[in-house]
Design a protein around this motif. Sequence first.
Motif, PDB file in Angstrom:
ATOM      1  N   LYS A 250      13.027  -9.994  55.272  1.00  0.00           N
ATOM      2  CA  LYS A 250      13.219  -8.640  55.801  1.00  0.00           C
ATOM      3  C   LYS A 250      14.572  -8.104  55.366  1.00  0.00           C
ATOM      4  O   LYS A 250      15.581  -8.807  55.462  1.00  0.00           O
ATOM      5  CB  LYS A 250      13.104  -8.659  57.328  1.00  0.00           C
TER       6      LYS A 250
ATOM      7  N   GLY B 158      15.636  -0.762  65.737  1.00  0.00           N
ATOM      8  CA  GLY B 158      15.927  -2.119  65.285  1.00  0.00           C
ATOM      9  C   GLY B 158      14.682  -2.990  65.166  1.00  0.00           C
ATOM     10  O   GLY B 158      14.763  -4.194  64.937  1.00  0.00           O
TER      11      GLY B 158
ATOM     12  N   ASP C  14      12.994  -6.112  62.475  1.00  0.00           N
ATOM     13  CA  ASP C  14      13.135  -7.576  62.609  1.00  0.00           C
ATOM     14  C   ASP C  14      11.881  -8.141  63.279  1.00  0.00           C
ATOM     15  O   ASP C  14      11.355  -9.184  62.891  1.00  0.00           O
ATOM     16  CB  ASP C  14      14.345  -7.934  63.501  1.00  0.00           C
TER      17      ASP C  14
ATOM     18  N   LYS D 208      23.525  -6.570  67.963  1.00  0.00           N
ATOM     19  CA  LYS D 208      22.317  -5.964  67.392  1.00  0.00           C
ATOM     20  C   LYS D 208      21.888  -6.587  66.059  1.00  0.00           C
ATOM     21  O   LYS D 208      20.970  -6.095  65.414  1.00  0.00           O
ATOM     22  CB  LYS D 208      22.484  -4.465  67.270  1.00  0.00           C
TER      23      LYS D 208
HETATM   24 MG    MG Z   1      18.715  -4.159  62.613  1.00  0.00          MG
END
Ligand code: MG
Length: 606
Positions: free
Chosen positions: A7, A153, A156, A211
């Motif tokens: 990723k 976010g 992930d 994060k």
């Molecule tokens: Mg991120």
Amino acid sequence: MALIVQKYGGTSVGTVERLQAVAQRIKKTAQNDNRVVVVVSAMGKTTDGLINLAKEITSNPSRREMDMLLSTGEQVSIALLSMAIQELGQPAISLTGAQVGIKTEAEHSKARILKIETKRIEKHLSEGKIVVVAGFQGISSLEELEITTLGRGGSDTSAVALAASLKADFCEIYTDVPGILTTDPRIVPEARLMTEITSDEMLELASLGAKVLHPRAVEIARNYGMPLVVRSSWSDEPGTKVISPIPKPRSLEGLEITKAVDAVEFDANQAKVALLRVPDKPGIAASLFGEIARQNVDVDLIIQSIHEGNSNDIAFTVMKQVSAKAEAVAEAIAPSLRSNPQAINEAEITIEKHIAKIAIAGAGMIGRPGIAAKIFSILAGVGINIEMISTSEVKVSCVIDEQDCDRAIEALCNAFEIKNSPMYLKSQESLNETEINVPPVRGIALDNNQARFAIRHIPDKPGMAAKIFGALAEDNISIDMIIQSQRVKIINDLPTRDIAFTVAKADFHNAKLALEKLTQTLGCDEVLVDSDIAKVSIVGSGMVGHPGVAARFFEALAKEKINIQMIATSEIKVSCVVKKEEGVKALKVLHEAFNLAGKDKIEVPA
Ligand code: MG
Ligand code: ADP
Ligand code: ASP
């Protein structure tokens, strides 16, 4: 031939040059006899830019249209990355979440993944292609193809979910830092790189503000035992491994909607010491817990919350055998508090030797506020009053009367369908065996995105926490650091307590509305709010059975005259709320106090 899911985050694909560099890395991985599935985020700050565009049109956009808008960011990067890979002579194909068949809940802007179809990806892999999948997005129905996103976010999470569904050999998260560091290098450039971290620790760190990984990605890695590595897309350094225990086999259906609670735990060998009405000034927690640590007494839960008249209550639990020692320390400190003009004759010490700690534990409760609410309502349902509450991302613990312990266990095991016998709480055993020398503090996180609520004068009877947190859960609002006051105030002949807790700023408005409505019906007095707060937390599974860690934390803040507004701990973390403007300073002094600095400064690419 291994199957690898890689990723790449926004900064890693922020420019054409970066896309090309990433394409080179992917090609190299494929040439080393690997099949590769790539997940990408939107380029650079694209998602922020799209949000700002929407804000120019409306202050309250429909969540469906927001998902429609934000999902375009990833569609751009998959197409460009796929072209860049093809340019290198390597066959590749890009696919959106819908084209893959990433099925999610019908919950716009924070959907959980239910199932990922793997057929199409497998077909392209067998054709020798690299498959480039859009992160962060899915669809809520195969018929209507409604686009959903997973929350900021969330790429992930897409990556680890794909890795689990494809039964990949491992999942690599490429980002702009060399791996998981002791803290955010943008604030503390001396942060040190870790070679490994347990998934329990990473779950806490991620949910407390680090994060670098989306907490739900860590949850999936932990649930499915997926080897996970965080590395820099700028270098070939090995990065940080996230270590998970070997999990029980589990279905890939309902991928993120797993059973919320895995275990009910208890410990009837505890006593509670409370100091009521201590002055609200820096150094009180430090002197109390400093002395307790010098006596080598291990403290379990600690809570502190501020009250009317600017005085604090601090309560903590210790093992029964050492409660007399802990009480003696508190008594020895009390006179100095009583002589304080702010608290004349007010400070008071109480000790309760007949308490028990019960807890529900499970990674499935992350981001599911209904679970905490459920433990409170189950206990209320069998008439049990809760004396102390402590929450972490994967555990909710309550201190109750020892006499109620068996009933509480039975009710919780029934409600959460726990068949195996409840575990005696002995966290040391849960430490990974290969990790005997785990440091007491692994990392530190700062969260500036929280707001604090305090509800005054809540009638002290079973069921109140259940009603409050049940109402918030209905609006899908996650809460953290719930602290129930230890002092009881008599209002209209009835005992009352205060409850304080923190929520994410994004939920602030909704939480306020829900609480104002509720407090009228519950007969509580007022709801106080403060969004000028920062939360600093230390995390480390080595702090279990390691007296003095909390004391060192409080002493470091006291030395800098940073006042602590709230304290909440779980087995592997200590969190404090401080004034917003002191958050960064607190993070820095803690990083130093626990000797976490590395040899070199970390440079984050612009
Ligand atoms: Mg991120
Ligand atoms: P990506 O776009 O690759 O997903 P993110 O910005 O989401 O990257 O996450 C990486 C950032 O996380 C780093 O640049 C760093 O500022 C921040 N961060 C916060 N805490 C940590 C930590 N403990 N270790 C590493 N990075 C951290
Ligand atoms: N592009 C999305 C975001 O900025 C998802 C991600 O980057 O993980 O939040």
